[in-house]
Design a protein around this motif. Structure first.
Motif, PDB file in Angstrom:
ATOM      1  N   ASP A  76       0.825  -1.209   0.000  1.00  0.00           N
ATOM      2  CA  ASP A  76       0.000   0.000   0.000  1.00  0.00           C
ATOM      3  C   ASP A  76       0.859   1.259   0.000  1.00  0.00           C
ATOM      4  O   ASP A  76       0.589   2.207  -0.750  1.00  0.00           O
ATOM      5  N   GLU A  77       1.899   1.264   0.821  1.00  0.00           N
ATOM      6  CA  GLU A  77       2.791   2.419   0.886  1.00  0.00           C
ATOM      7  C   GLU A  77       3.499   2.635  -0.449  1.00  0.00           C
ATOM      8  O   GLU A  77       3.589   3.761  -0.952  1.00  0.00           O
ATOM      9  N   LEU A  78       3.991   1.566  -1.051  1.00  0.00           N
ATOM     10  CA  LEU A  78       4.677   1.692  -2.336  1.00  0.00           C
ATOM     11  C   LEU A  78       3.721   2.142  -3.436  1.00  0.00           C
ATOM     12  O   LEU A  78       4.093   2.954  -4.295  1.00  0.00           O
ATOM     13  N   ASN A  79       2.499   1.657  -3.419  1.00  0.00           N
ATOM     14  CA  ASN A  79       1.506   2.096  -4.403  1.00  0.00           C
ATOM     15  C   ASN A  79       1.202   3.579  -4.247  1.00  0.00           C
ATOM     16  O   ASN A  79       1.055   4.300  -5.241  1.00  0.00           O
ATOM     17  N   GLN A  80       1.119   4.055  -3.013  1.00  0.00           N
ATOM     18  CA  GLN A  80       0.880   5.480  -2.775  1.00  0.00           C
ATOM     19  C   GLN A  80       2.047   6.315  -3.299  1.00  0.00           C
ATOM     20  O   GLN A  80       1.841   7.353  -3.939  1.00  0.00           O
ATOM     21  N   ARG A  81       3.264   5.865  -3.046  1.00  0.00           N
ATOM     22  CA  ARG A  81       4.442   6.582  -3.545  1.00  0.00           C
ATOM     23  C   ARG A  81       4.458   6.604  -5.070  1.00  0.00           C
ATOM     24  O   ARG A  81       4.744   7.628  -5.682  1.00  0.00           O
ATOM     25  N   LEU A  82       4.160   5.471  -5.672  1.00  0.00           N
ATOM     26  CA  LEU A  82       4.139   5.369  -7.127  1.00  0.00           C
ATOM     27  C   LEU A  82       3.091   6.313  -7.713  1.00  0.00           C
ATOM     28  O   LEU A  82       3.353   7.026  -8.684  1.00  0.00           O
ATOM     29  N   LEU A  89       4.287   9.883  -7.580  1.00  0.00           N
ATOM     30  CA  LEU A  89       5.305  10.141  -8.602  1.00  0.00           C
ATOM     31  C   LEU A  89       4.671  10.340  -9.976  1.00  0.00           C
ATOM     32  O   LEU A  89       5.045  11.255 -10.715  1.00  0.00           O
ATOM     33  N   VAL A  90       3.726   9.492 -10.325  1.00  0.00           N
ATOM     34  CA  VAL A  90       3.063   9.625 -11.621  1.00  0.00           C
ATOM     35  C   VAL A  90       2.263  10.927 -11.665  1.00  0.00           C
ATOM     36  O   VAL A  90       2.297  11.649 -12.668  1.00  0.00           O
ATOM     37  N   GLU A  91       1.562  11.236 -10.593  1.00  0.00           N
ATOM     38  CA  GLU A  91       0.781  12.475 -10.551  1.00  0.00           C
ATOM     39  C   GLU A  91       1.685  13.697 -10.700  1.00  0.00           C
ATOM     40  O   GLU A  91       1.309  14.683 -11.333  1.00  0.00           O
ATOM     41  N   ARG A  92       2.864  13.630 -10.165  1.00  0.00           N
ATOM     42  CA  ARG A  92       3.798  14.744 -10.215  1.00  0.00           C
ATOM     43  C   ARG A  92       4.458  14.883 -11.588  1.00  0.00           C
ATOM     44  O   ARG A  92       4.616  15.978 -12.101  1.00  0.00           O
ATOM     45  N   HIS A  93       4.837  13.761 -12.194  1.00  0.00           N
ATOM     46  CA  HIS A  93       5.655  13.816 -13.401  1.00  0.00           C
ATOM     47  C   HIS A  93       4.892  13.557 -14.703  1.00  0.00           C
ATOM     48  O   HIS A  93       5.352  13.990 -15.763  1.00  0.00           O
ATOM     49  N   ALA A  94       3.803  12.842 -14.655  1.00  0.00           N
ATOM     50  CA  ALA A  94       3.052  12.546 -15.885  1.00  0.00           C
ATOM     51  C   ALA A  94       1.575  12.303 -15.575  1.00  0.00           C
ATOM     52  O   ALA A  94       1.029  11.231 -15.842  1.00  0.00           O
TER      53      ALA A  94
END
Length: 55
Positions: free
Chosen positions: A24-30, A33-38
């Motif tokens: 869950d934590e890794l999915n939130q981080r991912l 990152l996607v929301e920020r960069h693409a």
């Protein structure tokens, strides 16, 4: 024997809970990152963070 089974199942459940929290934590981080960069990659229906990162 039943006690050994209970202990084993309890330990297994704890591992599952721990790994689920990590996933869950890794999915939130991912997702962040996607929301920020693409963020445009998350717009189409059916495209989640995993697919967006692959693209």
């Amino acid at each position: 024997m039943p006690q050994a089974t209970r202990i084993t199942l309890s330990l297994l459940a704890q591992r599952i809970e721990h790994h689920t929290r990590q996933i869950d934590e890794l999915n939130q981080r991912l997702t962040r990152l996607v929301e920020r960069h693409a963020p445009q990659l998350l717009t189409p229906v059916g495209i989640g963070p995993d697919s967006a990162v692959t693209l």
